[in-house]
Each structure stands twice: as C-alpha cells, then as structure tokens.
Write an enzyme that holds these catalytic residues in place. Structure first.
Site, PDB file in Angstrom:
ATOM      1  N   LYS A 111     -27.373   1.379  47.601  1.00  0.00           N
ATOM      2  CA  LYS A 111     -26.999   1.218  46.190  1.00  0.00           C
ATOM      3  C   LYS A 111     -25.642   0.531  46.158  1.00  0.00           C
ATOM      4  CE  LYS A 111     -26.561   3.501  41.771  1.00  0.00           C
ATOM      5  NZ  LYS A 111     -25.226   3.052  41.394  1.00  0.00           N
ATOM      6  N   CYS A 426      -3.167  23.123  18.134  1.00  0.00           N
ATOM      7  CA  CYS A 426      -3.470  21.760  18.584  1.00  0.00           C
ATOM      8  C   CYS A 426      -2.158  21.053  18.944  1.00  0.00           C
ATOM      9  CB  CYS A 426      -4.199  21.013  17.476  1.00  0.00           C
ATOM     10  SG  CYS A 426      -4.383  19.263  17.828  1.00  0.00           S
ATOM     11  N   CYS A 429      -1.741  18.155  15.996  1.00  0.00           N
ATOM     12  CA  CYS A 429      -1.521  18.415  14.567  1.00  0.00           C
ATOM     13  C   CYS A 429      -1.009  19.824  14.297  1.00  0.00           C
ATOM     14  CB  CYS A 429      -2.796  18.151  13.772  1.00  0.00           C
ATOM     15  SG  CYS A 429      -4.077  19.378  14.070  1.00  0.00           S
ATOM     16  N   CYS A 444      -9.792  21.928  18.331  1.00  0.00           N
ATOM     17  CA  CYS A 444      -8.938  21.925  17.150  1.00  0.00           C
ATOM     18  C   CYS A 444      -9.838  22.037  15.926  1.00  0.00           C
ATOM     19  CB  CYS A 444      -8.146  20.619  17.128  1.00  0.00           C
ATOM     20  SG  CYS A 444      -7.367  20.295  15.558  1.00  0.00           S
ATOM     21  N   CYS A 449      -7.567  16.116  11.777  1.00  0.00           N
ATOM     22  CA  CYS A 449      -6.562  15.999  12.846  1.00  0.00           C
ATOM     23  C   CYS A 449      -6.431  14.528  13.243  1.00  0.00           C
ATOM     24  CB  CYS A 449      -6.996  16.833  14.048  1.00  0.00           C
ATOM     25  SG  CYS A 449      -6.022  16.530  15.530  1.00  0.00           S
TER      26      CYS A 449
END
Ligand code: IVH
Length: 691
Positions: A111, A426, A429, A444, A449
């Site tokens: 491959k 978060c 924010c 979050c 945000c």
C-alpha cells in the site's frame, strides 16, 4: 519525414518503458538524449505532425489558473484498515460469509503512501488524468500526470478496450524525496514533511513545468470502468494485462491462496519494506475474483472486497512539556499534547492527540513525563504510554477543570486573586461544560460559543462540505472576528462593501469570493447535511440521510423512532439529529439559508415547476455596479424566481436595473421605453417575491 518522426517516437517510448517502468535500460542516457533531440528538432520543423502522445509532450504545458473538475464515472472508494491479524481474519470471515462460504484466493500488494489518480484512455490515448478528490469528483491534472514518464501516453489501440480507466498511486521514491528536500533547503524553501505531501504538492502544481521537475512515479493497482471489451475475471490477470500494456505494476504483488499465506507475506515485508525504494504503510489484501468483488460490493464508501492491512506504526521517545485544549466544532474540549519536537519516521512531531481526560488518566500520562509517541501513516500522532522509569517527582497530573480555567483566565486577563469556579468551564467562552454519562468528551453547553461557531463556519466552507473556494480558514477567522459572519448562513448575506473593508481584499478577490459563495447554493443535499455539522453526522452518514430524505425539512420533521428504523442509524446519531433540529439557533440558520436561496432539497423547485414562479416571463438586464451584490449574484436571484437575465437591452427586456456608472444601456432602454429600476427598487421587487 513523417515516418522518421513515428519511428523515433516508438523508439523513445520503448526505451522510456525500459528505463522508467522496467528499470532496465538498454541504451545510455546520451544515446537517449540524442533520439529526443532529433525528435524535438523534427517536430519544431513540422509542428503539424506533433501528437498528444509524443514523448516531447511530457515537459509540461502552459500554467493554468485552476484545475477543471472531473466527475468520476465510478467513485474512487477508500479502504477499511486492519491493524492486526485478528482484524484481517475478521474481514476474511465476513467476506467468506457474504460469499456463502465459497473459497476465494487473494492478491496482496504494497500500500503505497502517495495519492490516488484515475487515468482515462480513449482509443489508446491518455485523455484525462484526475485526482481522487472526494471520491466522486476530482481535479483534472492531465497535463501534470503526462510529465510522469512511467505513465504511458498511449497504449496499443488493437489490444486495449476503446475506453478504459486505470487507477493507481502517484508517489515520490525515498531517494527522490531526499534530493528534493536537500535542493529546497539549499534554496531556502520550506521542506516537505514527507514523501506523500511532496507528491501531492507536486501533482497539484498549476504550472506543469514544475511538476515535470519533481521525481514522481506511479504504481497502477486496478481498473476503473471499461467499455467495449471484456476484462479478465480476476484482479491478478488484470494486473498482468496492465503490465503487458506498458503500465508500471508493483513487482512485489503476490497471489495468495489462503489467509495464512497473506499473513506470511505481510510478515515477510514488515522488515523487508525498508529495502523498498518507496514508503508503504501496509499491504492491501484484495479478493481476486472480480465477480466476488462485485458480490461483496461497498458499504459507506468503503469496498468490502479489499482491506488495508497496516504495518505497525513507527515510534519515538520525547518529553511532554504541556497540555493544551482546543474547543472543537461540536463544543468538545479536545486536549492535545505539546511535545518537545522529535523525529519519528522522517517527520518532526511536536504535538499529539490526547483524546479526552479519561484517556489521559487511564494511560497515567503526566506533564513532564517522558513519553512514547507513534505515528501511523497520515494519522495524527498519538501518545502510547509514559516511560515509568524516567518519571520525575514533579510530573504533574492533568485536570481538565484547572487547565480550562487557566486558559480562560489568561485569555481574559483575569488576576490570580479570582477564585476558580467549582465546575469545568469552556476555555474560550467561559460557559459551563458538561460531560454526558455515556460520553468521554467534555462539551461546552453554549451553542453560541465563538470557538464552536468559528469551527462550524470553517467546516461549512470546507472542500468536502459546501466547497466554497476562496474562503479559507484565515478569511473565516477575519469575517468572524469582524462580526460580519456570526453563523454559517451569514456568509450568503455578505456584500461587496463589507468584504472590501478586509485586509488583502481587492475588487477581483471580492467578486471571486462572492461568486463562489453564490455557486455553493446549489450543492447536493448530502453536502448540505454534512456542512450543517450535526454531531456524529460525517460524510458517509450525510450521504445515507440524503438518500432517505428528499429535503432538510423532511429530515428535521423525522422523529427519533423513525430515524432509528433506518438501517445503520443508531441511537447516538438519531439523538443528535433530533437535538440539532430542536435548537432554535439551528432552526434560524436553516431559515436564513433558505431565504438566501441555498438549495435544501434534492430537486430544485425552480426546475420542477418554472411556470409558477413570480418572475416567470420577465427579463432583467443589469447595467452599472450594484452595491448589495455582484452581477452574477443578482442574476442568480432573478433566475431563482423564474425570471431571465439578459445581457443586452432589446424589445424583450422587461426591466433595466441601473447601478452606479451605468453604460449606454440606459439610453437604449429609454429609447425603447423600457422601465428602469434603481438598485433599491430592484431589491424591493426581489424581496417582495421571495417567500
Ligand atoms: S486499491 C477500493 N491498491 O489506498 C480499493 N489502493 O484507502 C481501492 N492505495 O485511495 C484501492 N496502494 O490511494 C489499492 N495497491 C493498492 C494501493 C492503494 C495505495 C491507496 C489508494 C486508495 C487508498 C485506499
């Protein structure tokens, strides 16, 4: 003369094949150069005798501005991976079951780590060479591929099917890669990280004379669609046919009768691959019978008749100097390792994925630890484990809550006297972060945000989503920071004036950007679904959903149970879809997209019943510069409402839309008694007729 030219061509082609494909030249470089020189001279004297497959045509063509798009008649699919013998055996068992227990043999091939291309030959001539792209549409890089000398420009017309496609992997051999980077270092140019990147960068040059200088090569590994002639029954025979037709087939391919033979072969090359002059990241194991391949078919863009049996990853040791947190598009808090830079398998690694807090604790990885990192092919590097004997007393455990607070505090310039909150926030924010019971990720909770919104916008414009050319990460960031684009739908309401205010945005780039935004309104439903960025809905699922539903609205109306009744949709995805369409913010975005004219269904209503649209029968001509949109945007809006957009004022014209600095068209309209509309009147007319 013609005869001599033809003789020279076949002689040169013969020696080309000996040198570049068979690796066994019969004449010296000087003798070869002399033949080329003679041919070039004769062609210069008789340009009418130049053919597209003449070896002189390999030096590159004039640069292009952009590549054309090639639709692949049959998609170029990808492969599932097997990382162990167990994985391989499980794949084999499944195939065997699907084939009703029939015996089947296998073909094993290296491959190659390069990039996939499709070469189309018509009546023996190479007419198109394309990249894989997203599997369905690739880029037309014919001129560039023609510079690769191991790709035949023509094949015997008598033996080849009238039309056929050959697929293969373009790559740069190790040696060529080393030289290329040495040369770049000397010239003070940035180095390529690995041969794969170098190959990809080289074939995507707009100037093919640059491509011609890169040490590119190819191994072909199969056929695409074939017309007008039967193909052999087995992959093995196809490869033999390709070889005899002049294509470069990897000499290390093997026919294996059993799974154990395939395993032995894989083992043999695990060490041996270092002697290969190119990088390979595993073996591809394929079902040999073409009929069986057809029976096994594909699932979610992956062929079931072949699997990539990966070689184990390369590892290195370094120090973990810190852990950062990124907030992703779906609000996930993604920790990542900041590492002392280390060479692993020819690439410098300075960061690695850390997945989630649980994973960090499970592996007991601490900041300051000496760690083992590994890299497997293109996959993002990972930390495997820490080295216990080298752990220092000061190594510090990671806490998502503390780190997120620390990042947030720094961003906002909050002093040390402020007490940290008792929950995780978060880092971008400051909103509350939750960790659902059955999930490893922290998320979050603030749908607005900025980190999420910006990531969503970047995702929306990406190549495999709405493919908005010219709107890259930097522009997204600028638009977002200026507050011009707060969500993805805002993109469609940008005006030339707003864009002109941005850095590096001149008239030309503004109209290019607006045009590509406009062009994206017609993307297929699957892309729109994917672009919306619904948690857990990747490209494959977006395709599946677009198959099932005729529009976004129909999908939005579908309840959890009904979604679950669809094959391959599990509870995680069903819940996520339902939650997405329940959110008010998302509903608003969809409405804004609809209003802007983004196609949210499979068939365009405008095409289905044109007679019922409000502007049907009216023809608009635009003159002068409009403030709120480019000319093509304005014309697109007219067309969407059933109207026609003309370029000249004639008796047929219903309205002349007059922008700033109108030309002679205004006088002509007055002469013919055609009504002129100001931009404001025109806008009002459009808005009145847009539901
Ligand atoms: S066969 C459906 N054979 O690996 C199977 N692929 O993930 C089609 N590749 O995009 C691929 N060497 O670029 C095949 N001997 C080989 C290959 C090979 C490299 C690449 C190819 C493809 C990817 C699959």
């Amino acid at each position: 003369m013609k005869q001599r030219i033809e003789d020279l061509r076949s002689l040169i082609n013969y020696h080309n094949h000996r040198y570049y494909v068979l690796d066994s030249p019969e004449i010296s470089d000087e003798e070869y150069d002399e033949l080329m020189r003679e041919l070039r001279q004769l062609e210069a004297e008789h340009p009418d005798l130049i053919t597209s497959d003449s070896p002189t045509q390999r030096i590159g063509a004039p640069p292009v501005e952009e590549f054309g798009v090639v639709e692949h008649p049959e998609p170029l699919l990808s492969l599932a991976n097997a990382f162990s013998y167990e994985d391989l055996a499980a794949w084999h068992r499944r195939a065997s079951n699907l084939l009703g227990g029939s015996y089947f043999d296998l073909v094993c091939e290296p491959k190659i780590d390069g990039l996939a291309v499709a070469l189309t030959y018509i009546d023996g001539l190479l007419v198109t060479g394309a990249t894989r792209g997203d599997g369905y549409r690739g880029e037309n890089i014919t001129q560039n591929l023609k510079t690769i000398r191991s790709i035949p420009l023509s094949v015997s017309k008598e033996e080849a099917p009238p039309r056929f496609e050959v697929r293969g992997e373009v790559y740069i051999p190790r040696e060529g890669f080393k030289k290329l980077n040495e040369e770049r270092a000397r010239e003070g140019l940035p180095l390529f990280a690995n041969p794969r990147n170098a190959a990809a960068g080289s074939v995507r040059q707009l100037d093919s004379s640059i491509t011609a200088k890169r040490p590119l090569d190819i191994f072909v590994y199969g056929l695409g669609p074939v017309e007008g002639k039967a193909v052999p029954d087995t992959h093995w025979e196809i490869m033999q046919w390709l070889k005899s037709a002049g294509f470069k087939v990897n000499p290390n391919i093997a026919l294996c009768r059993t799974l154990d033979e395939a395993e032995e072969y894989h083992q043999k090359w695990l060490e041996g691959r270092e002697s290969w002059p190119y990088e390979a990241d595993g073996m591809v194991v394929k079902v040999n019978s073409i009929a069986f391949q057809g029976e096994l078919g594909t699932v979610a863009r992956e062929s079931r008749w072949a699997i990539a049996y990966k070689f184990p990853a390369v590892q290195g040791t370094t120090r973990l100097i810190g852990i950062g947190i990124n907030v992703g598009r779906t609000g996930s808090l993604n920790p990542y390792a900041i590492l002392e830079p280390v060479h692993v398998g020819g690439v410098v690694i300075s960061s690695a994925a850390l997945h989630n807090e649980e994973d960090i604790h499970r592996k007991d990885i601490r900041i300051g630890d000496t760690v083992i990192v590994q890299r497997a092919g293109e996959v993002i590097p990972e930390i495997v484990k820490h080295v216990e004997s080298l752990r220092s007393k000061n190594a510090k455990e990671f806490s998502m809550r503390e780190k997120a607070w620390e990042i947030y505090k720094k961003r906002k310039g909050i002093g040390d006297e402020v007490q940290p909150p008792d929950h995780t926030i978060c880092p971008v924010c400051g909103a509350e972060v939750i960790k659902p019971e059955d999930e490893a990720m922290h998320r979050c909770t603030n749908a607005a945000c900025p980190a999420q919104a910006l990531e969503q916008i970047k995702h929306f414009v990406a190549r495999n989503a709405m493919d908005i050319d010219g709107v890259g990460e930097k522009l997204c960031q600028a638009l977002f920071e200026k507050g011009l684009v707060k969500d993805v739908a805002d993109l469609y309401y940008l005006t030339p004036k707003q864009l002109l205010g941005l850095e590096k945005m001149a008239d030309k780039s503004v109209s290019n950007v607006l045009e590509s935004i406009d062009a994206s309104k017609d993307r297929p439903l699957a892309r729109v679904i994917f672009a919306l960025g619904i948690l857990h809905v990747g490209e494959e699922y977006a395709e599946l959903l677009a198959d099932k539903f005729s529009s976004i609205d129909e999908m939005a109306k579908t309840g959890r149970e009904e979604l679950l009744s669809l094959p391959s949709i599990g509870p995680k995805i069903a819940d996520s879809i339902v939650a997405f369409f329940r959110q008010k913010g998302n509903k608003n975005i969809i409405e804004k997209l609809r209003k802007a004219g983004v196609k949210l269904e499979k068939e365009r209503v405008a095409e289905a019943k044109p007679e019922k649209l409000p502007l049907t029968g009216l023809e608009f001509v635009i003159t002068g510069k409009l403030e709120s949109f480019t000319r093509s945007q304005a014309e697109a809006r007219v067309k969407k409402l059933g109207g026609k957009a003309g370029s000249d004022v004639t008796k047929e014209t219903s309205y002349l839309v007059v922008g700033a600095d109108p030309g002679s068209k205004l006088a002509k309209a007055e002469e013919l008694g055609i009504k002129a509309l100001s931009e404001a009147e025109f806008l009002e007319l459009l808005n009145q007729n847009t539901s």
